[in-house]
Design an enzyme around this catalytic site. Structure first.
Site, PDB file in Angstrom:
ATOM      1  N   ASP A 189     -12.194   2.242 -12.015  1.00  0.00           N
ATOM      2  CA  ASP A 189     -13.178   1.199 -12.304  1.00  0.00           C
ATOM      3  C   ASP A 189     -13.963   1.506 -13.580  1.00  0.00           C
ATOM      4  O   ASP A 189     -14.163   2.660 -13.933  1.00  0.00           O
ATOM      5  CB  ASP A 189     -14.131   1.056 -11.110  1.00  0.00           C
ATOM      6  CG  ASP A 189     -14.881  -0.268 -11.136  1.00  0.00           C
ATOM      7  OD1 ASP A 189     -14.441  -1.194 -11.837  1.00  0.00           O
ATOM      8  OD2 ASP A 189     -15.922  -0.368 -10.453  1.00  0.00           O
ATOM      9  N   ASN A 214      -9.034  -9.534  -7.475  1.00  0.00           N
ATOM     10  CA  ASN A 214      -9.086  -9.617  -8.939  1.00  0.00           C
ATOM     11  C   ASN A 214      -8.488 -10.914  -9.499  1.00  0.00           C
ATOM     12  O   ASN A 214      -8.698 -11.243 -10.675  1.00  0.00           O
ATOM     13  CB  ASN A 214      -8.391  -8.403  -9.590  1.00  0.00           C
ATOM     14  CG  ASN A 214      -9.171  -7.106  -9.468  1.00  0.00           C
ATOM     15  OD1 ASN A 214      -8.603  -6.020  -9.393  1.00  0.00           O
ATOM     16  ND2 ASN A 214     -10.502  -7.193  -9.428  1.00  0.00           N
TER      17      ASN A 214
HETATM   18  C1  IPE Z   1     -11.667  -2.322  -7.807  1.00  0.00           C
HETATM   19  O1  IPE Z   1     -12.476  -2.588  -8.889  1.00  0.00           O
HETATM   20  C2  IPE Z   1     -10.272  -2.763  -8.086  1.00  0.00           C
HETATM   21  C3  IPE Z   1      -9.545  -1.988  -9.093  1.00  0.00           C
HETATM   22  C4  IPE Z   1      -9.983  -0.906  -9.678  1.00  0.00           C
HETATM   23  C5  IPE Z   1      -8.235  -2.470  -9.413  1.00  0.00           C
HETATM   24  P1  IPE Z   1     -13.319  -3.954  -8.985  1.00  0.00           P
HETATM   25  O2  IPE Z   1     -14.071  -3.880 -10.247  1.00  0.00           O
HETATM   26  O3  IPE Z   1     -12.426  -5.110  -8.789  1.00  0.00           O
HETATM   27  O4  IPE Z   1     -14.263  -3.834  -7.709  1.00  0.00           O
HETATM   28  P2  IPE Z   1     -15.713  -4.429  -7.448  1.00  0.00           P
HETATM   29  O5  IPE Z   1     -15.686  -5.875  -7.861  1.00  0.00           O
HETATM   30  O6  IPE Z   1     -16.662  -3.634  -8.283  1.00  0.00           O
HETATM   31  O7  IPE Z   1     -15.947  -4.224  -5.986  1.00  0.00           O
HETATM   32  C1  IPE Z   2     -11.185  -1.775 -13.429  1.00  0.00           C
HETATM   33  O1  IPE Z   2     -12.110  -2.011 -14.435  1.00  0.00           O
HETATM   34  C2  IPE Z   2      -9.834  -2.363 -13.748  1.00  0.00           C
HETATM   35  C3  IPE Z   2      -9.453  -3.522 -12.909  1.00  0.00           C
HETATM   36  C4  IPE Z   2     -10.134  -3.991 -11.908  1.00  0.00           C
HETATM   37  C5  IPE Z   2      -8.220  -4.181 -13.264  1.00  0.00           C
HETATM   38  P1  IPE Z   2     -12.982  -3.326 -14.425  1.00  0.00           P
HETATM   39  O2  IPE Z   2     -12.260  -4.386 -15.170  1.00  0.00           O
HETATM   40  O3  IPE Z   2     -13.383  -3.677 -13.035  1.00  0.00           O
HETATM   41  O4  IPE Z   2     -14.249  -2.844 -15.255  1.00  0.00           O
HETATM   42  P2  IPE Z   2     -15.760  -3.206 -14.955  1.00  0.00           P
HETATM   43  O5  IPE Z   2     -16.041  -2.824 -13.517  1.00  0.00           O
HETATM   44  O6  IPE Z   2     -15.928  -4.662 -15.177  1.00  0.00           O
HETATM   45  O7  IPE Z   2     -16.522  -2.359 -15.911  1.00  0.00           O
HETATM   46 MG    MG Z   3     -14.939  -3.184 -11.857  1.00  0.00          MG
END
Ligand code: IPE
Ligand code: IPE
Ligand code: MG
Length: 250
Positions: A29, A77
């Protein structure tokens, strides 16, 4: 590769080989925030996130960790802007095509878990090809969770088991933990020992809900694109300091 990562090719001397986690999972994340901090579009964070994952995979292999499971795309996502979702799907496909040869050279067995049938057809093709080609590789089991949801994984296991009961192939009494696990996507991978989440969020976000039952949790504020070998070293040091009691007393 950073200076740190080149130096840390062997298991650091302060880590005990015989107490390494066998199966590590990462919630990668913070890609978006990493990019935002630099005034870049979010997709640049995802690009750098792939580089970080490649290095962590190699590191786990070098250090003797048997299984690495990475959360690449959750069932939730899909709710992101279409441009970001499209970019990610194209990125997965391209990386998979580019990295297959190296995974063969490095003896990496790759598998994908999640509801794969909802992914773009061309990506499904690359996924099948890579799983098929790397099937016999044994140095590390690398699992990528794509269109993965923990609840959905449990539901699909329930549906398959219920169908077997209805067809008279299974009795309800025969449903125990081992049988249930056999119907999860992670069947055949050793129990999850350590779950790492980057970017400081203290939540599981629907990842490996069944498997996390007795895993050790490690959360770091570091954003995923900055998660390197030194960071993994820190996570493993923390893991080796834990007292895993599994509900018992000593
Ligand atoms: C979790 O991250 C999913 C992945 C790393 C693929 P998200 O960014 O989607 O999770 P939330 O929204 O913070 O719970
Ligand atoms: C995790 O990074 C990758 C995926 C969920 C694909 P994020 O895209 O959630 O990054 P933040 O949480 O918005 O910084
Ligand atoms: Mg995220």
């Amino acid at each position: 590769m950073t200076v740190n990562s080149t130096l840390l090719q062997k298991l650091p001397a302060d880590l005990a080989q015989d107490r390494l986690p066998r199966h590590v999972a990462v919630i990668m994340d913070g890609n978006g925030r990493w990019a935002k901090q630099r005034g870049l579009p979010r997709i640049m964070g995802h690009r750098r996130g792939v580089d970080a994952l490649k290095d962590i995979l190699r590191c786990c292999k070098d250090w003797g960790i048997q299984a690495l499971t990475a959360y690449a795309f959750s069932t939730e996502n899909w709710g992101r802007p279409i441009e970001e979702v499209d970019f990610l799907m194209t990125l997965f496909e391209r990386v998979l095509r580019q990295e297959l040869r190296e995974m063969m050279e490095e003896d990496v067995q790759i598998r994908f878990v999640g509801n794969l049938s909802a992914l773009p057809k061309s990506l499904q093709g690359e996924i099948e090809r890579s799983m098929e080609q790397t099937r016999e590789n044994r140095s590390i089991q690398f699992t990528v969770a794509t269109n993965y949801g923990g609840r959905q994984e449990i539901l699909q296991a329930c549906r398959t088991i219920a169908q077997k009961v209805q067809d008279g192939l299974l009795s309800p009494e025969a449903i125990d933990e081992a049988l249930f696990e056999h119907h999860l996507y992670t069947a055949g991978i050793s129990d999850l020992d350590l779950m790492i989440r980057t970017s400081g969020e203290m939540r599981i976000s629907n990842f490996l809900l069944w498997q996390v039952a007795y895993a050790e949790l490690y959360v770091t504020d570091t954003l995923w694109p900055d998660f390197d070998r030194a960071e993994l070293h820190r996570a493993l040091t923390s893991y080796q300091q834990r007292d895993r009691r599994f509900g018992k007393v000593k």
